[in-house]
Design a protein around this motif. Structure first.
Motif, PDB file in Angstrom:
ATOM      1  N   ALA A  25       0.825  -1.222   0.000  1.00 12.15           N
ATOM      2  CA  ALA A  25       0.000   0.000   0.000  1.00 12.15           C
ATOM      3  C   ALA A  25       0.853   1.264   0.000  1.00 12.15           C
ATOM      4  O   ALA A  25       0.377   2.342  -0.344  1.00 12.15           O
ATOM      5  CB  ALA A  25      -0.933  -0.006   1.202  1.00 12.15           C
ATOM      6  N   HIS A  26       2.133   1.135   0.388  1.00 10.41           N
ATOM      7  CA  HIS A  26       3.013   2.305   0.479  1.00 10.41           C
ATOM      8  C   HIS A  26       4.288   2.103  -0.333  1.00 10.41           C
ATOM      9  O   HIS A  26       5.389   2.078   0.214  1.00 10.41           O
ATOM     10  CB  HIS A  26       3.358   2.578   1.947  1.00 10.41           C
ATOM     11  CG  HIS A  26       2.150   2.799   2.809  1.00 10.41           C
ATOM     12  ND1 HIS A  26       1.539   1.787   3.522  1.00 10.41           N
ATOM     13  CD2 HIS A  26       1.415   3.911   3.027  1.00 10.41           C
ATOM     14  CE1 HIS A  26       0.483   2.274   4.158  1.00 10.41           C
ATOM     15  NE2 HIS A  26       0.381   3.559   3.886  1.00 10.41           N
ATOM     16  N   PRO A  27       4.135   1.963  -1.652  1.00  7.69           N
ATOM     17  CA  PRO A  27       5.302   1.684  -2.497  1.00  7.69           C
ATOM     18  C   PRO A  27       6.186   2.917  -2.656  1.00  7.69           C
ATOM     19  O   PRO A  27       5.685   4.046  -2.637  1.00  7.69           O
ATOM     20  CB  PRO A  27       4.667   1.314  -3.842  1.00  7.69           C
ATOM     21  CG  PRO A  27       3.382   2.065  -3.866  1.00  7.69           C
ATOM     22  CD  PRO A  27       2.899   2.120  -2.440  1.00  7.69           C
ATOM     23  N   GLU A  28       7.483   2.684  -2.803  1.00  5.59           N
ATOM     24  CA  GLU A  28       8.429   3.786  -2.966  1.00  5.59           C
ATOM     25  C   GLU A  28       9.441   3.426  -4.044  1.00  5.59           C
ATOM     26  O   GLU A  28       9.858   2.272  -4.155  1.00  5.59           O
ATOM     27  CB  GLU A  28       9.152   4.051  -1.637  1.00  5.59           C
ATOM     28  CG  GLU A  28       8.185   4.495  -0.540  1.00  5.59           C
ATOM     29  CD  GLU A  28       8.800   4.479   0.857  1.00  5.59           C
ATOM     30  OE1 GLU A  28       8.847   5.544   1.477  1.00  5.59           O
ATOM     31  OE2 GLU A  28       9.236   3.404   1.304  1.00  5.59           O
ATOM     32  N   LEU A  29       9.851   4.414  -4.818  1.00  4.03           N
ATOM     33  CA  LEU A  29      10.804   4.178  -5.907  1.00  4.03           C
ATOM     34  C   LEU A  29      12.213   3.974  -5.355  1.00  4.03           C
ATOM     35  O   LEU A  29      12.488   4.270  -4.187  1.00  4.03           O
ATOM     36  CB  LEU A  29      10.787   5.360  -6.878  1.00  4.03           C
ATOM     37  CG  LEU A  29       9.480   5.545  -7.665  1.00  4.03           C
ATOM     38  CD1 LEU A  29       9.544   6.817  -8.513  1.00  4.03           C
ATOM     39  CD2 LEU A  29       9.190   4.334  -8.555  1.00  4.03           C
ATOM     40  N   GLY A  30      13.096   3.502  -6.232  1.00  3.69           N
ATOM     41  CA  GLY A  30      14.481   3.208  -5.865  1.00  3.69           C
ATOM     42  C   GLY A  30      15.183   4.366  -5.176  1.00  3.69           C
ATOM     43  O   GLY A  30      15.117   5.502  -5.633  1.00  3.69           O
ATOM     44  N   PHE A  31      15.862   4.074  -4.086  1.00  2.00           N
ATOM     45  CA  PHE A  31      16.598   5.025  -3.241  1.00  2.00           C
ATOM     46  C   PHE A  31      15.689   6.019  -2.520  1.00  2.00           C
ATOM     47  O   PHE A  31      16.156   6.938  -1.871  1.00  2.00           O
ATOM     48  CB  PHE A  31      17.684   5.780  -4.036  1.00  2.00           C
ATOM     49  CG  PHE A  31      18.790   4.883  -4.507  1.00  2.00           C
ATOM     50  CD1 PHE A  31      19.505   4.099  -3.614  1.00  2.00           C
ATOM     51  CD2 PHE A  31      19.110   4.808  -5.858  1.00  2.00           C
ATOM     52  CE1 PHE A  31      20.525   3.260  -4.046  1.00  2.00           C
ATOM     53  CE2 PHE A  31      20.127   3.963  -6.301  1.00  2.00           C
ATOM     54  CZ  PHE A  31      20.831   3.194  -5.395  1.00  2.00           C
ATOM     55  N   GLN A  32      14.365   5.837  -2.661  1.00  2.00           N
ATOM     56  CA  GLN A  32      13.430   6.687  -1.918  1.00  2.00           C
ATOM     57  C   GLN A  32      12.630   5.841  -0.927  1.00  2.00           C
ATOM     58  O   GLN A  32      11.586   6.270  -0.431  1.00  2.00           O
ATOM     59  CB  GLN A  32      12.458   7.376  -2.888  1.00  2.00           C
ATOM     60  CG  GLN A  32      13.142   8.298  -3.876  1.00  2.00           C
ATOM     61  CD  GLN A  32      12.203   8.751  -4.994  1.00  2.00           C
ATOM     62  OE1 GLN A  32      11.000   8.870  -4.797  1.00  2.00           O
ATOM     63  NE2 GLN A  32      12.754   8.983  -6.175  1.00  2.00           N
ATOM     64  N   GLU A  33      13.121   4.641  -0.617  1.00  2.00           N
ATOM     65  CA  GLU A  33      12.330   3.709   0.195  1.00  2.00           C
ATOM     66  C   GLU A  33      12.420   4.062   1.681  1.00  2.00           C
ATOM     67  O   GLU A  33      12.726   3.198   2.522  1.00  2.00           O
ATOM     68  CB  GLU A  33      12.820   2.261  -0.030  1.00  2.00           C
ATOM     69  CG  GLU A  33      12.859   1.799  -1.488  1.00  2.00           C
ATOM     70  CD  GLU A  33      14.237   1.946  -2.109  1.00  2.00           C
ATOM     71  OE1 GLU A  33      14.989   2.835  -1.666  1.00  2.00           O
ATOM     72  OE2 GLU A  33      14.568   1.184  -3.033  1.00  2.00           O
ATOM     73  N   THR A  36       9.558   2.316   3.926  1.00  2.00           N
ATOM     74  CA  THR A  36       9.760   0.865   3.949  1.00  2.00           C
ATOM     75  C   THR A  36      11.002   0.518   4.772  1.00  2.00           C
ATOM     76  O   THR A  36      10.975  -0.403   5.592  1.00  2.00           O
ATOM     77  CB  THR A  36       9.915   0.328   2.512  1.00  2.00           C
ATOM     78  OG1 THR A  36       8.953   0.979   1.670  1.00  2.00           O
ATOM     79  CG2 THR A  36       9.693  -1.159   2.450  1.00  2.00           C
ATOM     80  N   ALA A  37      12.075   1.261   4.549  1.00  2.00           N
ATOM     81  CA  ALA A  37      13.319   0.982   5.279  1.00  2.00           C
ATOM     82  C   ALA A  37      13.116   1.188   6.781  1.00  2.00           C
ATOM     83  O   ALA A  37      13.567   0.377   7.595  1.00  2.00           O
ATOM     84  CB  ALA A  37      14.440   1.879   4.755  1.00  2.00           C
ATOM     85  N   ALA A  38      12.418   2.258   7.148  1.00  2.00           N
ATOM     86  CA  ALA A  38      12.190   2.539   8.572  1.00  2.00           C
ATOM     87  C   ALA A  38      11.364   1.422   9.215  1.00  2.00           C
ATOM     88  O   ALA A  38      11.612   1.013  10.354  1.00  2.00           O
ATOM     89  CB  ALA A  38      11.495   3.891   8.727  1.00  2.00           C
ATOM     90  N   LEU A  39      10.379   0.945   8.461  1.00  4.75           N
ATOM     91  CA  LEU A  39       9.510  -0.136   8.942  1.00  4.75           C
ATOM     92  C   LEU A  39      10.333  -1.407   9.220  1.00  4.75           C
ATOM     93  O   LEU A  39      10.227  -2.030  10.293  1.00  4.75           O
ATOM     94  CB  LEU A  39       8.456  -0.417   7.862  1.00  4.75           C
ATOM     95  CG  LEU A  39       7.406  -1.471   8.091  1.00  4.75           C
ATOM     96  CD1 LEU A  39       6.368  -0.950   9.080  1.00  4.75           C
ATOM     97  CD2 LEU A  39       6.705  -1.839   6.769  1.00  4.75           C
ATOM     98  N   ILE A  40      11.168  -1.779   8.269  1.00  6.52           N
ATOM     99  CA  ILE A  40      12.004  -2.980   8.398  1.00  6.52           C
ATOM    100  C   ILE A  40      13.003  -2.797   9.546  1.00  6.52           C
ATOM    101  O   ILE A  40      13.195  -3.690  10.384  1.00  6.52           O
ATOM    102  CB  ILE A  40      12.767  -3.252   7.079  1.00  6.52           C
ATOM    103  CG1 ILE A  40      11.800  -3.502   5.915  1.00  6.52           C
ATOM    104  CG2 ILE A  40      13.767  -4.387   7.248  1.00  6.52           C
ATOM    105  CD1 ILE A  40      11.011  -4.783   5.992  1.00  6.52           C
ATOM    106  N   GLU A  41      13.620  -1.634   9.565  1.00  4.06           N
ATOM    107  CA  GLU A  41      14.623  -1.325  10.580  1.00  4.06           C
ATOM    108  C   GLU A  41      14.027  -1.489  11.981  1.00  4.06           C
ATOM    109  O   GLU A  41      14.626  -2.119  12.858  1.00  4.06           O
ATOM    110  CB  GLU A  41      15.062   0.123  10.370  1.00  4.06           C
ATOM    111  CG  GLU A  41      16.355   0.516  10.994  1.00  4.06           C
ATOM    112  CD  GLU A  41      16.770   1.912  10.498  1.00  4.06           C
ATOM    113  OE1 GLU A  41      17.964   2.111  10.296  1.00  4.06           O
ATOM    114  OE2 GLU A  41      15.895   2.784  10.312  1.00  4.06           O
ATOM    115  N   ALA A  42      12.837  -0.948  12.166  1.00  3.67           N
ATOM    116  CA  ALA A  42      12.185  -1.017  13.477  1.00  3.67           C
ATOM    117  C   ALA A  42      11.906  -2.467  13.870  1.00  3.67           C
ATOM    118  O   ALA A  42      12.103  -2.866  15.025  1.00  3.67           O
ATOM    119  CB  ALA A  42      10.889  -0.216  13.454  1.00  3.67           C
ATOM    120  N   THR A  57      18.825   4.088   1.890  1.00  6.41           N
ATOM    121  CA  THR A  57      17.662   3.305   2.296  1.00  6.41           C
ATOM    122  C   THR A  57      17.942   1.797   2.377  1.00  6.41           C
ATOM    123  O   THR A  57      17.022   1.022   2.605  1.00  6.41           O
ATOM    124  CB  THR A  57      16.492   3.546   1.318  1.00  6.41           C
ATOM    125  OG1 THR A  57      16.994   3.438  -0.018  1.00  6.41           O
ATOM    126  CG2 THR A  57      15.893   4.933   1.509  1.00  6.41           C
ATOM    127  N   GLY A  58      19.182   1.408   2.167  1.00  2.67           N
ATOM    128  CA  GLY A  58      19.517  -0.017   2.282  1.00  2.67           C
ATOM    129  C   GLY A  58      19.688  -0.407   3.741  1.00  2.67           C
ATOM    130  O   GLY A  58      20.168   0.373   4.554  1.00  2.67           O
TER     131      GLY A  58
END
Ligand SMILES: [Zn+2]
Ligand SMILES: [Zn+2]
Length: 393
Positions: A25-33, A36-42, A57-58
């Motif tokens: 539902a919250h897609p993001e383009l390359g290097f703008q993630e 998504t990155a914050a979600l995974i990180e948490a 964002t890696g």
């Protein structure tokens, strides 16, 4: 390790689906993630897995088991595509013009859930599992990850990557030993002519007429100059731009496309391509600038990891699930960049196409649909392969 795969994965089922839908539902383009990155990180931090950021964002998370052993890396992607979703789902893209139309939302969710299961088994984990969430796979996000040290501290002994795939039947798994995915380079040709009026073409040089010859020459070259069996080569043009007024001849014409090779002699192809284009343009009184940029190199699976993968697939889904013939393709994946750093790797595709569920739409399309029943299956395969690698090495 004492993992009850079926029941531990089933216990997380609803959460896996919810996580995948949230990312979808919250897609993001390359290097703008960023989100998504914050979600995974948490999530990784919650599991007490140390996390570091690379290339903006890696994400790299390192789960060190209490027992000594090797290191296996599980790689997945975070990025979506510049496509407006045309599906009727409660969790459709809320980001207009951007869509998870390749399945990377599934891969990220699966990998995060594997981290959760393995973190609960830390005390019996014989080695280290590195979870790598890579930005911009659709561009060329692998190199910035490598340059940022994703493969160091610790350096993996093996890398595993999977892709859900709508073009294979549900529950079939495609992989082969050796070369599986072609290298893919992007080219941009700028043909320089001389502008003039359409009623006096002799006073200029048409880059558009020249482009017509270039296109023909490219097609002839790829059909005639490479061994059809041993040097599969594909050159396709996806964009051509010139002019802005129908009665004038413009100064320049731009042609863009890709060069794909499922063989190691790609340099020769690139050199010949460049020389051909320059020579054709010269013969048509134009000049040409040719830029060739790497999208991804050729992806080649390690033989031993392939055998291990085959065992896991056969045990989990039965012998008929393995597809090894006809699975080599001209499509690319920049997972190859990690393998080419001298680390053995395995890449495999998990089929999720079922006509009755409408999940056979090609990837990168606005109505691309995932059969979510594949999530638990893909998760089980990837988790088992990681564990097996650590247990056997
Ligand atoms: Zn894709
Ligand atoms: Zn993809």
């Amino acid at each position: 390790m004492n993992i009850d795969y079926k029941s531990e994965i089933a216990a997380l089922h609803d959460e896996t689906i919810a996580l995948r839908r949230d990312i979808h539902a919250h897609p993001e383009l390359g290097f703008q993630e960023e989100r998504t990155a914050a979600l995974i990180e948490a999530r990784l931090k919650e599991l007490d897995i140390p996390v570091r950021r690379i290339a903006g964002t890696g994400i790299v998370g390192v789960l060190k088991g209490d027992k000594p052993g090797n290191t296996v890396m599980l790689r997945c992607e975070l990025d979506a595509l510049p496509i407006t979703e045309d599906n009727d789902l409660p969790f459709c893209s809320k980001n207009p013009g951007v869509m998870h139309a390749c399945g990377h939302d599934c891969h990220a969710a699966i990998t995060a859930q594997i981290a959760k299961i393995l973190a609960a088994h830390r005390s019996e984990l014989p080695g280290t599992v590195v979870f790598m969430f890579q930005p911009d796979e659709e561009g060329a996000g692998a190199m910035p990850m490598i340059e940022g040290g994703a493969l160091e501290d610790p350096r993996p002994n093996a890398i595993l990557g999977l892709h859900v795939w709508s073009q294979y039947p549900f529950g079939k798994v495609a992989m082969c030993a050796g070369p599986m995915n072609a290298s893919s380079y992007y080219f941009k040709i700028t043909i320089h002519g001389k502008d003039t009026s359409g009623y006096e073409p002799e006073k200029g040089v048409s880059p558009i007429s020249c482009a017509a010859h270039v296109l023909q020459a490219i097609d002839t070259m790829q059909a005639m100059e490479f061994n059809a069996v041993n040097e599969p080569t594909l050159i396709t043009v996806g964009m051509i731009h010139a002019g802005n007024y129908m009665i004038n001849i413009p100064d320049a014409c731009e042609i863009q496309g890709s060069i794909r090779c499922l063989h190691e002699d790609e340099k020769r192809v690139h050199e010949r391509f460049r020389a051909l284009v320059v020579d054709i343009c010269k013969s048509m009184r134009c000049t040409a600038d040719v830029e060739i940029e790497c999208g991804n190199t050729m992806l080649s699976n390690d033989e031993k990891l392939f055998e291990m993968g085959r065992e896991v697939v056969t045990e989990t889904l039965g012998p008929d699930a393995m597809l090894t013939k006809g699975v080599r393709g001209m499509g690319g994946d920049d997972l190859a960049e990690f393998f080419n750093e001298g680390i053995p790797g395995l890449y495999y595709m998990v089929g999720m196409g079922s006509p009755e569920k409408g999940t056979t739409v090609q990837h990168h399309n606005k109505d691309f649909l995932v059969d979510e029943d594949i999530l638990d299956i893909a998760l089980e395969l990837q988790l088992k392969m990681a564990v097996r690698f650590l247990e056997e090495n």
